[in-house]
Design a protein around this motif. Structure first.
Motif, PDB file in Angstrom:
ATOM      1  N   VAL A  81      31.070  39.370  44.335  1.00  0.00           N
ATOM      2  CA  VAL A  81      30.025  38.379  44.081  1.00  0.00           C
ATOM      3  C   VAL A  81      30.659  37.058  43.638  1.00  0.00           C
ATOM      4  CG1 VAL A  81      27.956  37.844  42.757  1.00  0.00           C
ATOM      5  CG2 VAL A  81      28.472  40.227  43.372  1.00  0.00           C
ATOM      6  N   PRO A  82      30.524  35.977  44.406  1.00  0.00           N
ATOM      7  CA  PRO A  82      31.056  34.680  43.977  1.00  0.00           C
ATOM      8  C   PRO A  82      30.191  34.084  42.866  1.00  0.00           C
ATOM      9  CG  PRO A  82      29.891  34.453  46.059  1.00  0.00           C
ATOM     10  CD  PRO A  82      29.904  35.920  45.742  1.00  0.00           C
ATOM     11  N   GLU A  83      30.847  33.565  41.839  1.00  0.00           N
ATOM     12  CA  GLU A  83      30.133  32.941  40.724  1.00  0.00           C
ATOM     13  C   GLU A  83      30.249  31.422  40.852  1.00  0.00           C
ATOM     14  OE1 GLU A  83      31.714  34.570  37.108  1.00  0.00           O
ATOM     15  OE2 GLU A  83      30.419  36.338  37.250  1.00  0.00           O
ATOM     16  N   GLY A  84      29.540  30.867  41.807  1.00  0.00           N
ATOM     17  CA  GLY A  84      29.595  29.423  42.022  1.00  0.00           C
ATOM     18  C   GLY A  84      29.934  29.103  43.461  1.00  0.00           C
ATOM     19  N   ALA A  85      30.030  27.823  43.769  1.00  0.00           N
ATOM     20  CA  ALA A  85      30.279  27.359  45.131  1.00  0.00           C
ATOM     21  C   ALA A  85      31.741  27.577  45.507  1.00  0.00           C
ATOM     22  CB  ALA A  85      29.925  25.877  45.249  1.00  0.00           C
ATOM     23  N   LEU A  86      31.958  28.274  46.579  1.00  0.00           N
ATOM     24  CA  LEU A  86      33.296  28.509  47.148  1.00  0.00           C
ATOM     25  C   LEU A  86      33.213  28.252  48.648  1.00  0.00           C
ATOM     26  CD1 LEU A  86      34.307  31.903  45.482  1.00  0.00           C
ATOM     27  CD2 LEU A  86      35.390  29.711  45.080  1.00  0.00           C
ATOM     28  N   LEU A  87      34.190  27.546  49.209  1.00  0.00           N
ATOM     29  CA  LEU A  87      35.423  27.053  48.611  1.00  0.00           C
ATOM     30  C   LEU A  87      35.351  25.540  48.554  1.00  0.00           C
ATOM     31  CD1 LEU A  87      37.904  29.164  50.730  1.00  0.00           C
ATOM     32  CD2 LEU A  87      37.709  29.341  48.278  1.00  0.00           C
ATOM     33  N   LEU A  88      35.952  24.967  47.507  1.00  0.00           N
ATOM     34  CA  LEU A  88      36.075  23.527  47.374  1.00  0.00           C
ATOM     35  C   LEU A  88      37.557  23.162  47.398  1.00  0.00           C
ATOM     36  CD1 LEU A  88      33.472  22.940  44.516  1.00  0.00           C
ATOM     37  CD2 LEU A  88      33.090  22.768  46.986  1.00  0.00           C
ATOM     38  N   ALA A  89      37.850  21.881  47.544  1.00  0.00           N
ATOM     39  CA  ALA A  89      39.236  21.422  47.550  1.00  0.00           C
ATOM     40  C   ALA A  89      39.943  21.874  46.277  1.00  0.00           C
ATOM     41  CB  ALA A  89      39.289  19.899  47.668  1.00  0.00           C
ATOM     42  N   GLY A  90      41.125  22.444  46.429  1.00  0.00           N
ATOM     43  CA  GLY A  90      41.904  22.907  45.290  1.00  0.00           C
ATOM     44  C   GLY A  90      41.666  24.350  44.920  1.00  0.00           C
ATOM     45  N   ASP A  91      40.617  24.977  45.451  1.00  0.00           N
ATOM     46  CA  ASP A  91      40.374  26.388  45.169  1.00  0.00           C
ATOM     47  C   ASP A  91      41.440  27.249  45.839  1.00  0.00           C
ATOM     48  OD1 ASP A  91      38.115  25.942  43.667  1.00  0.00           O
ATOM     49  OD2 ASP A  91      36.707  26.356  45.290  1.00  0.00           O
ATOM     50  N   ALA A  92      41.879  28.252  45.113  1.00  0.00           N
ATOM     51  CA  ALA A  92      42.814  29.233  45.665  1.00  0.00           C
ATOM     52  C   ALA A  92      42.385  30.596  45.157  1.00  0.00           C
ATOM     53  CB  ALA A  92      44.247  28.915  45.261  1.00  0.00           C
ATOM     54  N   VAL A  93      41.771  31.360  46.012  1.00  0.00           N
ATOM     55  CA  VAL A  93      41.243  32.677  45.659  1.00  0.00           C
ATOM     56  C   VAL A  93      42.217  33.745  46.123  1.00  0.00           C
ATOM     57  CG1 VAL A  93      39.365  34.320  46.060  1.00  0.00           C
ATOM     58  CG2 VAL A  93      38.853  31.872  45.798  1.00  0.00           C
ATOM     59  N   ARG A  94      42.542  34.661  45.226  1.00  0.00           N
ATOM     60  CA  ARG A  94      43.401  35.797  45.576  1.00  0.00           C
ATOM     61  C   ARG A  94      42.659  37.083  45.222  1.00  0.00           C
ATOM     62  NH1 ARG A  94      48.466  37.103  46.970  1.00  0.00           N
ATOM     63  NH2 ARG A  94      49.303  39.096  46.259  1.00  0.00           N
ATOM     64  N   ILE A  95      42.595  38.003  46.188  1.00  0.00           N
ATOM     65  CA  ILE A  95      41.940  39.286  45.986  1.00  0.00           C
ATOM     66  C   ILE A  95      42.956  40.389  46.236  1.00  0.00           C
ATOM     67  CG2 ILE A  95      40.094  40.821  46.754  1.00  0.00           C
ATOM     68  CD1 ILE A  95      38.535  38.339  47.610  1.00  0.00           C
ATOM     69  N   GLU A  96      43.124  41.267  45.251  1.00  0.00           N
ATOM     70  CA  GLU A  96      44.048  42.394  45.365  1.00  0.00           C
ATOM     71  C   GLU A  96      43.249  43.692  45.329  1.00  0.00           C
ATOM     72  OE1 GLU A  96      46.850  42.013  42.206  1.00  0.00           O
ATOM     73  OE2 GLU A  96      47.879  40.281  43.112  1.00  0.00           O
ATOM     74  N   VAL A  97      43.540  44.578  46.262  1.00  0.00           N
ATOM     75  CA  VAL A  97      42.820  45.845  46.372  1.00  0.00           C
ATOM     76  C   VAL A  97      43.827  46.977  46.491  1.00  0.00           C
ATOM     77  CG1 VAL A  97      41.160  47.191  47.717  1.00  0.00           C
ATOM     78  CG2 VAL A  97      40.888  44.696  47.527  1.00  0.00           C
ATOM     79  N   VAL A  98      43.636  48.026  45.688  1.00  0.00           N
ATOM     80  CA  VAL A  98      44.469  49.223  45.771  1.00  0.00           C
ATOM     81  C   VAL A  98      43.546  50.437  45.838  1.00  0.00           C
ATOM     82  CG1 VAL A  98      46.208  50.661  44.652  1.00  0.00           C
ATOM     83  CG2 VAL A  98      46.356  48.167  44.470  1.00  0.00           C
ATOM     84  N   VAL A  99      43.738  51.253  46.875  1.00  0.00           N
ATOM     85  CA  VAL A  99      42.990  52.503  47.016  1.00  0.00           C
ATOM     86  C   VAL A  99      43.999  53.637  46.913  1.00  0.00           C
ATOM     87  CG1 VAL A  99      41.301  53.771  48.365  1.00  0.00           C
ATOM     88  CG2 VAL A  99      41.441  51.279  48.594  1.00  0.00           C
ATOM     89  N   GLY A 100      43.884  54.429  45.852  1.00  0.00           N
ATOM     90  CA  GLY A 100      44.861  55.478  45.585  1.00  0.00           C
ATOM     91  C   GLY A 100      44.764  56.640  46.551  1.00  0.00           C
ATOM     92  N   PRO A 101      45.753  57.558  46.517  1.00  0.00           N
ATOM     93  CA  PRO A 101      45.815  58.674  47.467  1.00  0.00           C
ATOM     94  C   PRO A 101      44.518  59.476  47.502  1.00  0.00           C
ATOM     95  CG  PRO A 101      47.835  58.556  46.187  1.00  0.00           C
ATOM     96  CD  PRO A 101      46.895  57.571  45.578  1.00  0.00           C
ATOM     97  N   GLY A 102      43.989  59.660  48.718  1.00  0.00           N
ATOM     98  CA  GLY A 102      42.804  60.480  48.905  1.00  0.00           C
ATOM     99  C   GLY A 102      41.501  59.860  48.467  1.00  0.00           C
ATOM    100  N   ALA A 103      41.519  58.631  47.993  1.00  0.00           N
ATOM    101  CA  ALA A 103      40.300  57.981  47.520  1.00  0.00           C
ATOM    102  C   ALA A 103      39.655  57.171  48.639  1.00  0.00           C
ATOM    103  CB  ALA A 103      40.612  57.081  46.327  1.00  0.00           C
ATOM    104  N   HIS A 104      38.409  56.779  48.398  1.00  0.00           N
ATOM    105  CA  HIS A 104      37.653  56.002  49.377  1.00  0.00           C
ATOM    106  C   HIS A 104      37.007  54.823  48.668  1.00  0.00           C
ATOM    107  CE1 HIS A 104      33.973  54.996  51.750  1.00  0.00           C
ATOM    108  NE2 HIS A 104      34.835  55.070  52.738  1.00  0.00           N
ATOM    109  N   LEU A 105      37.115  53.647  49.259  1.00  0.00           N
ATOM    110  CA  LEU A 105      36.510  52.443  48.687  1.00  0.00           C
ATOM    111  C   LEU A 105      35.727  51.722  49.767  1.00  0.00           C
ATOM    112  CD1 LEU A 105      36.130  50.236  46.482  1.00  0.00           C
ATOM    113  CD2 LEU A 105      38.296  49.249  47.264  1.00  0.00           C
ATOM    114  N   GLU A 106      34.515  51.315  49.425  1.00  0.00           N
ATOM    115  CA  GLU A 106      33.720  50.457  50.307  1.00  0.00           C
ATOM    116  C   GLU A 106      33.457  49.138  49.585  1.00  0.00           C
ATOM    117  OE1 GLU A 106      29.651  50.261  53.012  1.00  0.00           O
ATOM    118  OE2 GLU A 106      30.136  52.101  51.897  1.00  0.00           O
TER     119      GLU A 106
END
Length: 264
Positions: free
Chosen positions: A58-83
């Protein structure tokens, strides 16, 4: 080539899902951080059980504007499921000569699965965006990824976008590497279309009857792509439904396996 020196890292979103070795409900770690004057992409838990979790970005505000740098890291461990789901699309607005970044780094470990239902990513006229997605897949890992790239809002010319996708299989063997650079003068690369919808599945191939421009990946995987003038027409709905079903069915087969038995 885009100059990104004016972009600074301002926000980090992290999602991690793991199945405890002793059994029971999955452990879900959700975190985000960034500058007080910049909006965040906040992960919100929708549900979880013994197999995995469903999380909304969920974005909390207007994205993307000049200077914004968004990084998203996701880890799904062994045998797990993520949606992962996105409640709304993202708009990169005109940047008056500035730029923005959107970086995604994903690790799907052994016999794990990730389903990411991306909503339209709109690059408005005057925007300059660098998008990087890197996915590392472990042994027997599965992925279903939906992306919709929209070049300009209605009645606009395209902004400038550099988009890189790297999918690495077990042992960091490349499964798919794609680089796309599009701007006002290069939009004919998309055959005049304004919207590009893509579904990528790794771990199984989609049926041969699936509609759309198709690329079968080395090993087990398929990319299906639609070009259109509107977002709702570009989404490969049939391919996406099939991809989600494949990943969920395969991940359910690991339900009775302990995570320690899945690591290789």
């Amino acid at each position: 080539m885009m100059t990104t020196s004016t972009c600074e890292t301002t926000s980090l979103t992290r999602i991690e899902v793991r199945r405890p070795a002793s059994g029971g409900r999955c452990e879900v770690l959700l975190a985000c951080s960034g500058s007080a004057d910049r909006p965040l992409v906040r992960p919100m838990l929708l549900s979880s059980d013994e197999d995995g979790a469903r999380v909304s970005l969920v974005p909390e505000g207007a994205l993307l504007l000049a200077g914004d740098a968004v990084r998203i890291e996701v880890v799904v461990g062994p045998g797990a499921h993520l949606e992962l789901v996105e409640p709304a699309g993202t708009v990169a607005y005109a940047m008056d000569g500035g730029c923005a970044r959107w970086d995604v780094d994903v690790v799907v470990e052994a016999a794990a699965g990730l389903v990411w239902a991306g909503e339209p990513f709109v690059v408005a006229e005057g925007a300059r965006v660098a998008r990087r997605t890197r996915v590392r897949l472990g042994w027997e890992a599965r992925l279903a990824l939906r992306e919709v790239l929209v070049l300009g809002r209605h009645g606009e010319r395209p902004g400038v976008v550099e988009q890189d996708l790297v999918l690495l299989g077990a042992g960091d063997v490349p499964v798919l590497v794609e680089s796309l650079q599009v701007g006002p003068d290069s939009s004919p690369l998309l055959l005049g279309a304004r919207v590009m919808g893509t579904v990528t599945v790794v771990g199984e191939r989609l049926p041969a009857t699936t509609e759309g421009t198709r690329l079968d990946l080395e090993g087990r995987g398929t990319m299906v792509r639609h070009l259109a003038d509107a977002a709702h027409l570009a989404v490969p709905h049939e391919a996406w439904a099939q991809a989600r079903q494949l990943v969920r069915a395969i991940c359910s087969s690991t339900r009775n396996c302990r995570p320690s038995a899945l690591a290789r």
